[in-house]
Write a protein that holds these residues in place. Sequence first.
Motif, PDB file in Angstrom:
ATOM      1  N   SER A 149       0.830  -1.194   0.000  1.00  0.00           N
ATOM      2  CA  SER A 149       0.000   0.000   0.000  1.00  0.00           C
ATOM      3  C   SER A 149       0.871   1.254   0.000  1.00  0.00           C
ATOM      4  O   SER A 149       1.824   1.355   0.769  1.00  0.00           O
ATOM      5  N   PRO A 150       0.548   2.249  -0.825  1.00  0.00           N
ATOM      6  CA  PRO A 150       1.298   3.505  -0.822  1.00  0.00           C
ATOM      7  C   PRO A 150       0.817   4.467   0.259  1.00  0.00           C
ATOM      8  O   PRO A 150       1.406   5.521   0.454  1.00  0.00           O
ATOM      9  N   ILE A 200      -5.049   9.348   0.630  1.00  0.00           N
ATOM     10  CA  ILE A 200      -4.393  10.646   0.491  1.00  0.00           C
ATOM     11  C   ILE A 200      -2.908  10.439   0.737  1.00  0.00           C
ATOM     12  O   ILE A 200      -2.521   9.686   1.629  1.00  0.00           O
ATOM     13  N   GLN A 201      -2.081  11.094  -0.053  1.00  0.00           N
ATOM     14  CA  GLN A 201      -0.641  11.031   0.128  1.00  0.00           C
ATOM     15  C   GLN A 201      -0.068  12.446   0.215  1.00  0.00           C
ATOM     16  O   GLN A 201      -0.661  13.400  -0.284  1.00  0.00           O
ATOM     17  N   PRO A 202       1.105  12.590   0.842  1.00  0.00           N
ATOM     18  CA  PRO A 202       1.744  13.910   0.891  1.00  0.00           C
ATOM     19  C   PRO A 202       2.504  14.193  -0.389  1.00  0.00           C
ATOM     20  O   PRO A 202       2.894  13.276  -1.116  1.00  0.00           O
ATOM     21  N   GLY A 245       0.460   6.821 -12.162  1.00  0.00           N
ATOM     22  CA  GLY A 245       1.502   5.828 -11.986  1.00  0.00           C
ATOM     23  C   GLY A 245       1.864   5.600 -10.543  1.00  0.00           C
ATOM     24  O   GLY A 245       2.544   4.642 -10.209  1.00  0.00           O
ATOM     25  N   ARG A 246       1.395   6.489  -9.647  1.00  0.00           N
ATOM     26  CA  ARG A 246       1.698   6.315  -8.233  1.00  0.00           C
ATOM     27  C   ARG A 246       0.648   5.498  -7.509  1.00  0.00           C
ATOM     28  O   ARG A 246       0.692   5.355  -6.304  1.00  0.00           O
ATOM     29  N   ALA A 247      -0.338   5.007  -8.238  1.00  0.00           N
ATOM     30  CA  ALA A 247      -1.339   4.159  -7.616  1.00  0.00           C
ATOM     31  C   ALA A 247      -0.661   2.891  -7.105  1.00  0.00           C
ATOM     32  O   ALA A 247       0.468   2.578  -7.481  1.00  0.00           O
ATOM     33  N   PRO A 248      -1.340   2.144  -6.206  1.00  0.00           N
ATOM     34  CA  PRO A 248      -0.676   1.015  -5.562  1.00  0.00           C
ATOM     35  C   PRO A 248      -0.094   0.023  -6.555  1.00  0.00           C
ATOM     36  O   PRO A 248      -0.701  -0.313  -7.557  1.00  0.00           O
ATOM     37  N   LEU A 298      -4.357  -5.845  -3.238  1.00  0.00           N
ATOM     38  CA  LEU A 298      -5.011  -4.552  -3.405  1.00  0.00           C
ATOM     39  C   LEU A 298      -5.672  -4.535  -4.778  1.00  0.00           C
ATOM     40  O   LEU A 298      -5.002  -4.664  -5.786  1.00  0.00           O
ATOM     41  N   ILE A 299      -6.964  -4.412  -4.801  1.00  0.00           N
ATOM     42  CA  ILE A 299      -7.680  -4.377  -6.073  1.00  0.00           C
ATOM     43  C   ILE A 299      -7.786  -2.923  -6.514  1.00  0.00           C
ATOM     44  O   ILE A 299      -8.406  -2.111  -5.859  1.00  0.00           O
ATOM     45  N   LEU A 300      -7.165  -2.605  -7.626  1.00  0.00           N
ATOM     46  CA  LEU A 300      -7.175  -1.237  -8.131  1.00  0.00           C
ATOM     47  C   LEU A 300      -8.475  -1.002  -8.869  1.00  0.00           C
ATOM     48  O   LEU A 300      -8.642  -1.429  -9.996  1.00  0.00           O
ATOM     49  N   SER A 301      -9.395  -0.325  -8.208  1.00  0.00           N
ATOM     50  CA  SER A 301     -10.620   0.010  -8.911  1.00  0.00           C
ATOM     51  C   SER A 301     -10.405   1.301  -9.661  1.00  0.00           C
ATOM     52  O   SER A 301      -9.827   1.316 -10.717  1.00  0.00           O
TER      53      SER A 301
END
Length: 388
Positions: free
Chosen positions: A220-221, A271-273, A350-353, A363-366
Motif C-alpha cells: 500500500s502507498p 491521500i498522500q503527501p 503511476g503512483r497508484a498502488p 489490493l484491487i485497483l478500482s
Amino acid sequence: MQDRDLNQYSPSGSSTSKHLSCSHQLCESSPNCDSPKQLCPYTINYYSENTSSSGLLIEDILHLASGSDDASNSSVRAPVIIGCGMRQTGGYLDGVAPDGLMGLGLGEISVPSFLAKAGLVRNSFSLCFNDDDSGRIFFGDQGLATQQSTLFLPSDGKYETYIVGVEACCIGSSCIKQTSFRALVDSGASFTFLPDESYRNVVDEFDKQVNATRFSFEGSPWEYCYKFSSKELLKNPSVILKFALNNSFVVHNPVFVVHGYQGVVGFCLAIQPTDGDIGILGQNFMTGYRMVFDRENLKLGWSRSNCQDLTDGERMPFTPPPNDRPPNPLPANEQQNTHSGHTITPAVAGRAPSNPSAASTQLILSQFCLVKSLPLMLLLLHLLPSAF
C-alpha cells in the motif's frame, strides 16, 4: 478495463488522418525541424515517474454523440490533433494509460478548445466518475444553476491549469487550522495528494476520529490504513474541503477498500503527501460528482450525480458552426502552451498502488480511469473508452 478490447490507433488505418508538417501553425517544434515539409514531432516530459512520450502530430476526426435526443443533432464530426506516440518511457511502460490520454487543458490544441473554437459547444465541459468505475464526459456542459462553485486561480499570472484554492479541510465537524492550500484538479490522477503540512494535520485528525485499528498493508502507498471486516459497519468521519464564500465539497468516498482473498480486510485513507505548496485533487475525490470545468467563466462547479441522472433538459446539444466560419476550423495558436520538450504537471496515476506479492494482501485497483485535465492537450495513442 471492463472487458473492453484496447486497440491502438493507427493513422494508416484511418482514411481521414493527416500528418502535420513543421510548417503548420500548431507545430511548436518547427524551429527544430530540418525543413518545413518535415513531419511535425512532439515530446512531452512529465515530472513524475520519469515518464515521457514522443512521436508525431496527426489531425483526425473525433466522432461525438449529442446529449440531445434530437435526431438532427445526433452526432458531430470534430477535428482534433493527436499525439501519435512512437516512443514511451516510465509509467507508460508499466501499463499506465493503456488506451491513451485525452487532452482537456486550457491550451488552443486541446479537445474542448477545438470544439468551442468551431462553435459546436460552449467553452466548458463536465466529467462524472461513478462508484462502479464508469464515467461520462459532456462537452459544452456548464452544469446546474444550483451547483456550488469556486474560481480557478492563475499560475504566474496565467490560466494554464485547473488550480483552485482550498481554504480549509474539515474532518467530521472539526475544521482544521493550517490546512489552506492551492490544488490542481486533475482527473488524470487516480488519487489525491496534499501539501505536507496540510496532509499531516488532516491524517492526524482522521486517525483520532476513526473507529478502527491501525494496520499496515504490504504494497500500500498510503500511510494511514486500518483493519476492517466486511461484517462490520464502516462509519468513517467525513472529509470536507472548504472553498471561498463558504462553498463546501464533501468527499463522497475518501478511503480505498483493501480486498483479501476472502473479502474485505481493511481500508486506507487514500491521500498522500506531496512536496511543494500545490496539492492534487484526484479522481477518488471527484467520484459521485458532476465536475464542471467552466472555461468561459474560469470556475469549477460541482453537484452530486450518479452519472446517469442528466435529464434531457440538462444535456448540451451540439450546434452547427456559424455560417461565417468553416465547419471545422483549426484554432490559432496565440496561447498555445505545449512546446517541444515542455515539462508537464504530473499525471500521477503511476503512483497508484503497485501489485503486491502473492503472499501479501491483494489490493484491487478500482478507480483507475484516466482522463487528462492538464495542459497536455494531446490525444496519446487513442481515446480511453471508459471516459465516455
